[in-house]
Design an enzyme around this catalytic site. Structure first.
Site, mmCIF file in Angstrom:
data_model
loop_
_atom_site.group_PDB
_atom_site.id
_atom_site.type_symbol
_atom_site.label_atom_id
_atom_site.label_comp_id
_atom_site.label_asym_id
_atom_site.label_seq_id
_atom_site.Cartn_x
_atom_site.Cartn_y
_atom_site.Cartn_z
ATOM 1 N N LYS A 82 0.831 -1.207 0.000
ATOM 2 C CA LYS A 82 0.000 0.000 0.000
ATOM 3 C C LYS A 82 0.859 1.248 0.000
ATOM 4 O O LYS A 82 1.929 1.270 0.600
ATOM 5 C CB LYS A 82 -0.867 0.059 1.266
ATOM 6 C CG LYS A 82 -1.799 -1.101 1.451
ATOM 7 C CD LYS A 82 -2.807 -1.216 0.349
ATOM 8 C CE LYS A 82 -3.624 -2.490 0.511
ATOM 9 N NZ LYS A 82 -3.904 -3.160 -0.753
ATOM 10 N N GLY A 117 -8.255 -4.124 5.058
ATOM 11 C CA GLY A 117 -8.959 -4.607 6.246
ATOM 12 C C GLY A 117 -8.029 -4.930 7.389
ATOM 13 O O GLY A 117 -6.811 -4.944 7.240
ATOM 14 N N LYS A 175 -4.605 4.856 6.788
ATOM 15 C CA LYS A 175 -4.747 4.380 8.177
ATOM 16 C C LYS A 175 -3.404 4.405 8.910
ATOM 17 O O LYS A 175 -3.371 4.627 10.117
ATOM 18 C CB LYS A 175 -5.391 3.002 8.225
ATOM 19 C CG LYS A 175 -4.552 1.908 7.577
ATOM 20 C CD LYS A 175 -3.950 0.984 8.572
ATOM 21 C CE LYS A 175 -2.863 0.100 7.996
ATOM 22 N NZ LYS A 175 -2.850 -0.340 6.648
ATOM 23 N N ARG A 193 4.681 -0.142 14.002
ATOM 24 C CA ARG A 193 5.631 0.967 14.054
ATOM 25 C C ARG A 193 4.954 2.324 14.004
ATOM 26 O O ARG A 193 5.391 3.275 14.658
ATOM 27 C CB ARG A 193 6.629 0.827 12.902
ATOM 28 C CG ARG A 193 7.611 -0.300 13.156
ATOM 29 C CD ARG A 193 8.346 -0.687 11.902
ATOM 30 N NE ARG A 193 7.456 -1.334 10.958
ATOM 31 C CZ ARG A 193 7.832 -1.807 9.774
ATOM 32 N NH1 ARG A 193 9.091 -1.706 9.390
ATOM 33 N NH2 ARG A 193 6.962 -2.382 8.976
#
Lengths: 351, 351
Positions: free
Chosen positions: A110, A141, A196, A266
């Site tokens: 991503k 997800g 996110k 992290r």
């Protein structure tokens, strides 16, 4: 039975071999050049990844990058790219060198990218870099790889431009413990999966910023819950600006993945340091020395998305994205993290 | 300056005196008959509630139920009902006995009720029981009273049929640390505030059901994040059936309050017991002896809302609300909690 080739023997690539193999598919797990030691360890230990607790099913074939040939890609009904974002260039090169026919490729990787001045996801930039990429599948997800490898109940979403393609890919991996939704909002799933990491920094900072000695975890709860809600709403608006659907931010790839990312990993550890009034430079020199924090890269792209990059918090301007701005000020401006609730808009109740 | 009368010296009623008083309003905090000991303690200790860590500002007048007169209600620009749901009858009686003119009343008290065969909120049933109730204000959002009393950053939402009324009430309480949105979805805010107790049982059960010894908190994360996402979506649909807006479930009163309720409080403790394979009867006899768990009352109403009350899990029927059904089966049927991810629908990504 299908043939599935997974590129990258990191924790997520490796974990995905578990449900695929449990479904009776023939799985080949190929490491990157950086995975050579991991692959050797797995080959010697009966398929146990050093960072996962359970060995892979014996049917999974684990090979090193140098062992992978065009026969492996020829056979594959679906390829999974399981590398982290710095590994995407390797995956693109390998696919271009090996693919001899159009093949469906599912991406765990991503990140946000820029194209023609706009902020886009890998779904907009990777297909044109891989000449025989058939269908692009995005996987999103709340999924910690180690838990999936342990077959703990996990829900995720597979996305493609055409929902039927997403559902076809999901069918290969869906098991009783790995429940998969299908979505046609590929851009939204990809955008939320990247965003996110960024927002997890800010929400996690609120977990440590207002300690509560009377709780077992030492954390107060009101500030974090408010920041979590604000993060989901800002993520929805940013997702929309990138070309995704608002509703995706309110589902597994958005609030679900944010939920799992806050408090582990992290990005969250960086947030915890910021919440304790360390600067990002201090945090990266101490708690996170030699580690890559993907949310920092995302912060750069979000900053350009917001238009006005205020690298230092200079006064209390009204801002549309107070939490994103506070994260950007801290992460890019090396300022102390300062998400002041006075910056919260008085919003309507609409999502 | 306004005059604010708070009925009920529980933790939430008492905590609301802090921002109101910080805003310079004259606040009277009146206990219920059950609060007599608390009131005596506060009067003797300079305004320190036994369950809160900070004393009230010295300007707050704390009185016992017996000391409250119609002069107190005459003076009040706004009355807060701060009792828990079993105290609502007392509040209704007192208001009927004291009010001599139409007065705005804000309710912290939450619960679902039945009216003409339909499931409704207190906003639909309380106004007709109080003869001079002017405007009904509902208060929702993620707020642990103790943290508000400590002035930790807290966000909440004030709701009324007319948003201008909600904003007027919010203005009295809004401070730099207590950020208030205004909403016209009164029914939705009230519905979510009740439903979140119910869903917190199920999400909390997932925190203990799949332990992870390698984490500091002993909890795996994928199952909880998936259940949290599922809870928000089921809450949105139930909110809509009760007459509220879906979007309210995706905001402070919904996902925000669910976030704060999971992991703290009695509903969550019941969930933790269920996740450890205790029945509700065992949990109520042991961990929660002599305590009231509001989510259990809500479960009864939700069961009637779902139409088909399956008091025992008999087979794996496809159900529209798999999490709600699992909670109902456990809480009303005294069965072991069994939220099987195989029951998850394969939903669209729409919220």
């Amino acid at each position: 039975m299908a043939n599935i080739l997974i590129l990258g023997a990191g924790v997520m690539g490796t974990a995905l071999a578990v449900p695929a193999s449990d479904n009776g598919h023939a799985v080949v797990l190929a490491g990157t050049p950086l995975d050579d030691a991991v692959v050797a360890h797995m080959q010697a230990s009966g398929g146990t990844h050093p960072k996962l607790d359970a060995p892979l099913p014996g049917t999974v074939r684990v090979i090193a990058d140098a062992e992978m040939t065009a026969q492996d890609t020829d056979r594959a009904d679906l390829i999974v790219v399981g590398v982290s974002s710095p590994g995407i260039a390797w995956a693109v090169d390998r696919l271009n060198g090996l693919l001899r026919r159009e093949t469906t490729v599912a991406f765990v990787t991503k990140g946000l990218d820029r194209k023609d001045g706009a902020v886009v996801t890998f779904a907009e930039t990777v297909p044109e870099r891989v000449s025989r990429l058939g269908t692009f599948i995005g996987i999103g997800g709340p999924c910690i790889a180690r838990e999936l490898a342990l077959r703990l109940p996990t829900a995720s979403v597979y996305a493609a431009r055409d929902k039927a393609d997403a559902e076809r890919a999901a069918t290969l991996f869906r098991t009783p413990y790995y429940r998969l939704a299908a979505s046609d909002d590929l851009t939204g799933v990809e955008a939320c999966a990247a965003l996110k990491n960024f927002f997890a920094i800010g929400v996690s900072a609120m977990q440590t910023r207002y300690p509560d000695a009377r709780r077992a975890d030492g954390q107060s709860k009101n500030p974090t819950a408010a920041a979590f809600t604000q993060a989901v709403h800002e993520m929805a608006t940013l997702c929309e600006r990138i070309g995704g659907a608002r509703s995706t931010a309110f589902d597994l790839a958005g609030l679900g993945d944010l939920h799992v990312t806050v408090g582990g990993g992290r990005n969250s550890r960086l947030g915890h340091s910021l919440g304790r009034d360390r600067t990002v430079e201090e945090a990266m020199a101490q708690d996170l020395a030699n580690e890559t924090v993907e949310g920092i890269d995302t912060a750069r792209v979000v900053a350009s998305l917001l238009g006005a990059v205020r690298l230092q918090a200079n006064g209390r301007d009204a801002v549309e994205f107070p939490l994103a701005q506070a994260i950007i000020d801290a992460v890019l401006g090396n300022a102390l993290f300062d998400f002041d609730f006075e910056d919260l808009p008085t919003p309507a109740n609409a999502s």
